[in-house]
Scaffold this motif. Sequence first.
Motif, PDB file in Angstrom:
ATOM      1  N   TRP A 562      17.707 113.300 -99.649  1.00 37.37           N
ATOM      2  CA  TRP A 562      18.691 114.133 -98.943  1.00 37.37           C
ATOM      3  C   TRP A 562      18.199 114.475 -97.536  1.00 37.37           C
ATOM      4  N   VAL A 563      16.905 114.737 -97.389  1.00 35.99           N
ATOM      5  CA  VAL A 563      16.355 115.043 -96.062  1.00 35.99           C
ATOM      6  C   VAL A 563      16.520 113.845 -95.135  1.00 35.99           C
ATOM      7  N   LEU A 564      16.206 112.658 -95.636  1.00 36.62           N
ATOM      8  CA  LEU A 564      16.345 111.455 -94.820  1.00 36.62           C
ATOM      9  C   LEU A 564      17.797 111.187 -94.456  1.00 36.62           C
ATOM     10  N   LEU A 565      18.711 111.397 -95.412  1.00 38.94           N
ATOM     11  CA  LEU A 565      20.128 111.209 -95.129  1.00 38.94           C
ATOM     12  C   LEU A 565      20.612 112.185 -94.067  1.00 38.94           C
ATOM     13  N   ALA A 569      22.072 111.245 -90.476  1.00 39.13           N
ATOM     14  CA  ALA A 569      23.384 111.721 -90.038  1.00 39.13           C
ATOM     15  C   ALA A 569      23.286 112.428 -88.693  1.00 39.13           C
ATOM     16  N   ALA A 570      22.229 113.234 -88.511  1.00 41.55           N
ATOM     17  CA  ALA A 570      22.045 113.934 -87.236  1.00 41.55           C
ATOM     18  C   ALA A 570      21.814 112.937 -86.104  1.00 41.55           C
ATOM     19  N   THR A 573      25.119 111.296 -85.258  1.00 45.11           N
ATOM     20  CA  THR A 573      25.976 112.255 -84.543  1.00 45.11           C
ATOM     21  C   THR A 573      25.540 112.403 -83.093  1.00 45.11           C
ATOM     22  N   LEU A 574      24.224 112.505 -82.875  1.00 42.87           N
ATOM     23  CA  LEU A 574      23.701 112.653 -81.518  1.00 42.87           C
ATOM     24  C   LEU A 574      24.026 111.433 -80.672  1.00 42.87           C
ATOM     25  N   ARG A 575      23.850 110.252 -81.232  1.00 43.41           N
ATOM     26  CA  ARG A 575      24.165 109.036 -80.488  1.00 43.41           C
ATOM     27  C   ARG A 575      25.646 108.962 -80.149  1.00 43.41           C
ATOM     28  N   LEU A 576      26.469 109.381 -81.104  1.00 40.01           N
ATOM     29  CA  LEU A 576      27.911 109.356 -80.869  1.00 40.01           C
ATOM     30  C   LEU A 576      28.307 110.307 -79.755  1.00 40.01           C
ATOM     31  N   MET A 577      27.703 111.493 -79.767  1.00 43.82           N
ATOM     32  CA  MET A 577      28.010 112.476 -78.718  1.00 43.82           C
ATOM     33  C   MET A 577      27.590 111.945 -77.341  1.00 43.82           C
ATOM     34  N   ARG A 578      26.416 111.305 -77.281  1.00 48.43           N
ATOM     35  CA  ARG A 578      25.972 110.744 -76.007  1.00 48.43           C
ATOM     36  C   ARG A 578      26.912 109.641 -75.550  1.00 48.43           C
ATOM     37  N   TRP A 579      27.365 108.832 -76.496  1.00 43.99           N
ATOM     38  CA  TRP A 579      28.291 107.755 -76.147  1.00 43.99           C
ATOM     39  C   TRP A 579      29.596 108.320 -75.601  1.00 43.99           C
ATOM     40  N   LYS A 580      30.107 109.381 -76.236  1.00 40.09           N
ATOM     41  CA  LYS A 580      31.360 109.986 -75.766  1.00 40.09           C
ATOM     42  C   LYS A 580      31.200 110.583 -74.377  1.00 40.09           C
TER      43      LYS A 580
END
Length: 599
Positions: A562-565, A569-570, A573-580
């Motif tokens: 769960w920690v690795l997942l 996920a974080a 999410t961070l990469r997606l935000m930077r891309w946007k």
Amino acid sequence: MPPQPQQHPRLTSRDLRSSAHKKAPKPYIYNETFVPSKHAPSKWIRGVNLGGWLVLERYITPYMFSVTDCHIKGDLCWFPGQLSAPTVASSHDDKKERQDESRLCNTTKCMPHRIPNVFGDIDYPMDEWTLAEAFNNTSLAAEWLNHHFDKFVTRNDLVALKQNGVTHVRVPLPHFILSNVIDDEPWVPADRWKYFMRLLQWCRELDLQVWPDMHTAPGSQNGFDNSGQSLARGSSCQGWSRHAAHVERLVTAIGDISREIYKEGYEDVVTGFGLLNEPFKDCDKRVYEDFINVGLSIVRKELGDDTHVYISDMFMAKNFNRGFWLNPHQYKNTYLDSHYYHVFERVPRSLSPRQHIAFVCTNEQRDVASCCYQDYPRKTVPSKGIHRMVGEWSVAVDTLPVAMLKYIMDTIASTGVAAEFDRQISPARQEFLQHFAQAQMVAYESADIGTTAAWFYWNFKMEGGGFAEWDYLRGVREGWLPRIPAPNTPSAEVFGTCYEILFRVNDTMDIIQEYPPPNTPGIWIGAAIDDDVVVSHGQSLLPRGSRNPIYPVHHRMSPWIWVLLAAFAAFVTLRLMRWKRGRKAHYTDLDTEISMCED
């Protein structure tokens, strides 16, 4: 002629789906065929321990430790169902006996004798040392103990063991059985030796072989209650191995016991001897090796050169490779003894039914095969001298003994009745226990490797139902412990390979009742299990894309997954935000260029 190994065809996924509707489905067969090693013994030594008898252990007979002020004053009494209680002839059958109810404890008048123990807890006596101390009168303590020595092991017990295929019994003995008591030690030998001699006579009549085991040592070899003396400092061998006088006393005890057995004429019954049970891993290795070499010489001098002698692995079997006891002339009929249990750590107690068996087939079978070899580290030729032996194992699966025992002793103090005394085992759990036993019998023999020659179940009998899974005779009566194969037949020829057994098991968690609950503070967690076969409930053994759908499989995800997942996920999410943000900046620059062109 022993039964021949069964030949099973390779099953397809279609076979598995159709077999799910059959009454007795064939198991999926992992891609292996049992082939006994040419180094395997011609006859297996298979036995049961007579634990809790001449060395008392509280979880085996809790009522023996539930002494009251009546006991201490000399008014001995017993609890309902106590296995060591006096008996009278049954009113229905003169040949049968029942407990003498006239000698039951009056729990309104007899108050529990509970005082601070070595750990600072208010408790009943917890081992032989404190039980003897509680009486403060050697004669009275001896009278109390002699009732137990007389009643706990019966000839009928031995007959039942023999009828189920048992050929040997391992008998824990205290170092003080022949009155090796000094200074202010509270040990009470009582009539242990007399009852041990009675046992040897019964075993001669029934053709059972006896392997005594030195279960205690002066100063304690491990700090456990099974050494006779629990130590406040916890698990350690230093109380014995750091004191030359204590080591010498144990050597003397081994010589005295061996000599007396020979004098009594029972050297044909006592065919094996254990030098010291479970010395802890912090034992001085030089002291221990000197001790076992001397002990081997003494036993064989007194009982004969063919006497089987076994030594403890100090919980580290693989450390006994590198040339240890390999000479076939000097070290024939010697064994390195290991003990395997699933209940003393939180991690294995939480496993599913298939995972328990997978753990046996992988981790424990590897440990059994980790020693001993002529050609270590290649490990292709088993030792021609010392072999392996599993001196203790059981089908106890999900209950921590110290936690359940506290509950049992507390209820005896408050109600006069041990908790879980009449506990029953469900049919589904019994079915699993049978497979669990079969898997261990197969794994601990390692007949395909040839390093192992003997095993002993722990224990022959238990008082009450709290620890029913340890009770061999109950398992035989109720049918969840299998009959032992003939001595010249490997268990794998009868039950199949360990992995074949694994895939016969219903993997439902409904039959696992972990105690204490997993969130209980202060319990020993144990090492994480990362073996693919265990983690996947055996599914990693199957061809890619295949599953065994006969029974449900229940996966438990590790907290680290769960920690690795969450971390993954974080990251996404961070990469997606930077891309946007990058896309937005691109569109802003484009709008500026368009505006400039329009101007």
